[in-house]
Design a protein around this motif. Structure first.
Motif, PDB file in Angstrom:
ATOM      1  N   PRO A 157       0.820  -1.230   0.000  1.00 24.04           N
ATOM      2  CA  PRO A 157       0.000   0.000   0.000  1.00 24.04           C
ATOM      3  C   PRO A 157       0.849   1.274   0.000  1.00 24.04           C
ATOM      4  N   SER A 219      -5.415  -0.346  -0.958  1.00 25.26           N
ATOM      5  CA  SER A 219      -5.659   0.560   0.175  1.00 25.26           C
ATOM      6  C   SER A 219      -5.071  -0.098   1.436  1.00 25.26           C
ATOM      7  N   PHE A 220      -4.922   0.694   2.508  1.00 23.21           N
ATOM      8  CA  PHE A 220      -4.409   0.108   3.759  1.00 23.21           C
ATOM      9  C   PHE A 220      -5.366  -0.977   4.260  1.00 23.21           C
ATOM     10  N   PHE A 223      -4.869  -4.185   2.366  1.00 23.34           N
ATOM     11  CA  PHE A 223      -3.563  -4.741   2.719  1.00 23.34           C
ATOM     12  C   PHE A 223      -3.656  -5.461   4.083  1.00 23.34           C
ATOM     13  N   ILE A 224      -4.237  -4.776   5.056  1.00 21.77           N
ATOM     14  CA  ILE A 224      -4.338  -5.365   6.404  1.00 21.77           C
ATOM     15  C   ILE A 224      -5.223  -6.613   6.350  1.00 21.77           C
ATOM     16  N   TRP A 227      -3.181  -9.473   5.016  1.00 21.16           N
ATOM     17  CA  TRP A 227      -2.112  -9.922   5.908  1.00 21.16           C
ATOM     18  C   TRP A 227      -2.610 -10.530   7.208  1.00 21.16           C
ATOM     19  N   LEU A 237       2.826  -6.072  11.756  1.00 22.98           N
ATOM     20  CA  LEU A 237       1.911  -5.606  10.706  1.00 22.98           C
ATOM     21  C   LEU A 237       1.704  -4.092  10.841  1.00 22.98           C
ATOM     22  N   ALA A 238       1.577  -3.622  12.088  1.00 23.42           N
ATOM     23  CA  ALA A 238       1.390  -2.183  12.314  1.00 23.42           C
ATOM     24  C   ALA A 238       2.637  -1.421  11.838  1.00 23.42           C
ATOM     25  N   THR A 241       2.768  -1.346   8.011  1.00 26.07           N
ATOM     26  CA  THR A 241       1.756  -0.451   7.435  1.00 26.07           C
ATOM     27  C   THR A 241       2.190   1.005   7.611  1.00 26.07           C
ATOM     28  N   TYR A 244       4.794   1.930   5.053  1.00 27.44           N
ATOM     29  CA  TYR A 244       4.250   2.186   3.718  1.00 27.44           C
ATOM     30  C   TYR A 244       3.438   3.487   3.696  1.00 27.44           C
ATOM     31  N   ALA A 245       2.879   3.866   4.847  1.00 31.00           N
ATOM     32  CA  ALA A 245       2.177   5.152   4.910  1.00 31.00           C
ATOM     33  C   ALA A 245       3.175   6.289   4.662  1.00 31.00           C
ATOM     34  N   ARG A 248       4.056   6.468   0.989  1.00 31.83           N
ATOM     35  CA  ARG A 248       3.005   7.129   0.208  1.00 31.83           C
ATOM     36  C   ARG A 248       3.184   8.631   0.142  1.00 31.83           C
TER      37      ARG A 248
END
Ligand code: NAP
Length: 289
Positions: A157, A219-220, A223-224, A227, A237-238, A241, A244-245, A248
């Motif tokens: 993402p 989108s996030f 993606f979540i 996963w 995972l957090a 994410t 990747y934020a 972006r």
């Protein structure tokens, strides 16, 4: 002069695995810090039991060691309870040099856990070299391999954000020099030679493999969702994410010349990385894991 006694934390990590190989190729058998020494091969480097979440394992790991390669696994708890206490024990026990794997951006994003470790090192009195590495190409051959091998897609993402993807073989080669040679700078910022978004990454995969690999830019939320069904801790995972934020926002794509300056050759390219790991992108390889 005898070789320094080296400890590698995270010997199976994306950088650690190449660092161990490269040390052994130089005739240096490092001590490797692992959670389950009983599972290690008898022919490999000497393992010592080590767990960031168990401070009782720190002293034995660093005893009679000259130099340590340290990385912080995001799932291993806050650095003030993991990496920093380890470094305190290392200093007490006479370790002289620390090579710390940090992250690109830690110089300005002071809230990052890596930046906390950097600040500790700077006031520690220990010889140290900080490697602020960019996004690893090896994320594509590990965490994201399944999407490429089974679905012919890059599922990340990161929107149109750019990254200076670096091959961990290069990061390991610099860690090796920093562990063994005097006179290094305190901080290196390590990127590859190309700033790419994931559309360009997918295009390179398609060109090298001769079959279409598509970038989905999910989108996030999707993606979540994808996963959640996989083996990954909520913390990891957090963290992923969040990374990747940042990507972006498209502020992480800068390039540096440090890899070439230290190694005396250009960084390995993504094209070379995809080609060198050809078997990994096949469905058969993925299904055999
Ligand atoms: N991935 C990237 O693109 C990137 C880029 C720049 C910097 N970094 C930074 O580099 C560091 C490592 O990331 P990575 O992606 O290379 O990690 P990784 O490949 O997932 O490796 C993590 C390693 O940590 C070990 N480990 C996990 N929990 C542990 C514990 N409690 N005690 C001792 N060892 C433990 C694992 O051992 P097992 O084999 O036993 O699980 C594994 O060897 C992170 O701080 C990350 O932010 C990553």
């Amino acid at each position: 002069m005898s070789s320094p006694r080296v400890l590698v934390i995270g010997p199976a990590s994306k950088v650690g695995v190449h660092l161990v190989e490269q040390l052994v190729a130089q005739g240096i058998s490092p001590r490797v810090a692992v959670r389950r020494p009983e599972a290690e091969s008898r022919d490999g480097p000497v393992p010592v039991r080590f767990d960031f979440t168990d401070p009782a394992t720190f002293a034995e790991a660093v005893d009679e060691v000259d130099a340590i390669f340290v990385m912080w696994p995001p799932g291993a708890g806050a650095v003030r309870r993991s990496v920093i206490p380890l470094l305190e024990v290392a200093r007490e026990r006479g370790v002289r040099r620390v090579v710390f794997l940090s992250v690109f951006g830690a110089g300005t994003l002071s809230f990052l856990p890596h930046a906390q470790v950097e600040r500790w090192l700077e006031s520690s009195g220990l010889e140290h070299v900080i490697l602020r590495a960019g996004y690893f190409m090896q994320n594509l051959s590990t965490m994201h391999r399944r999407d490429i091998a089974l679905h012919s897609e890059v599922f990340i993402p990161a929107g149109r954000g750019h990254l200076g993807l670096v091959d961990t073989r290069d990061v390991a080669a610099i860690a090796l020099k920093a562990l063994l040679e005097p006179g290094h700078e305190r901080v290196y910022e390590l990127t590859g030679g190309e700033s790419l978004d994931f559309y360009e990454v997918a295009a390179i995969f398609s060109a090298v493999l001769g079959e279409p690999i598509v970038y989905r830019a999910p989108s996030f939320a999707s993606f979540i969702r994808r996963w959640r069904g996989r083996e990954i801790s909520a913390g990891m995972l957090a963290f992923m994410t969040l990374e990747y934020a940042f990507t972006r926002l498209d502020r992480s794509g800068g390039l540096t010349a440090d890899v070439e300056r230290v190694l005396g050759r250009p960084p390995l390219t993504l094209r070379r990385f995809v080609d060198d790991h050809r078997e990994r992108w096949s469905e058969a390889y993925q299904l055999s894991r």
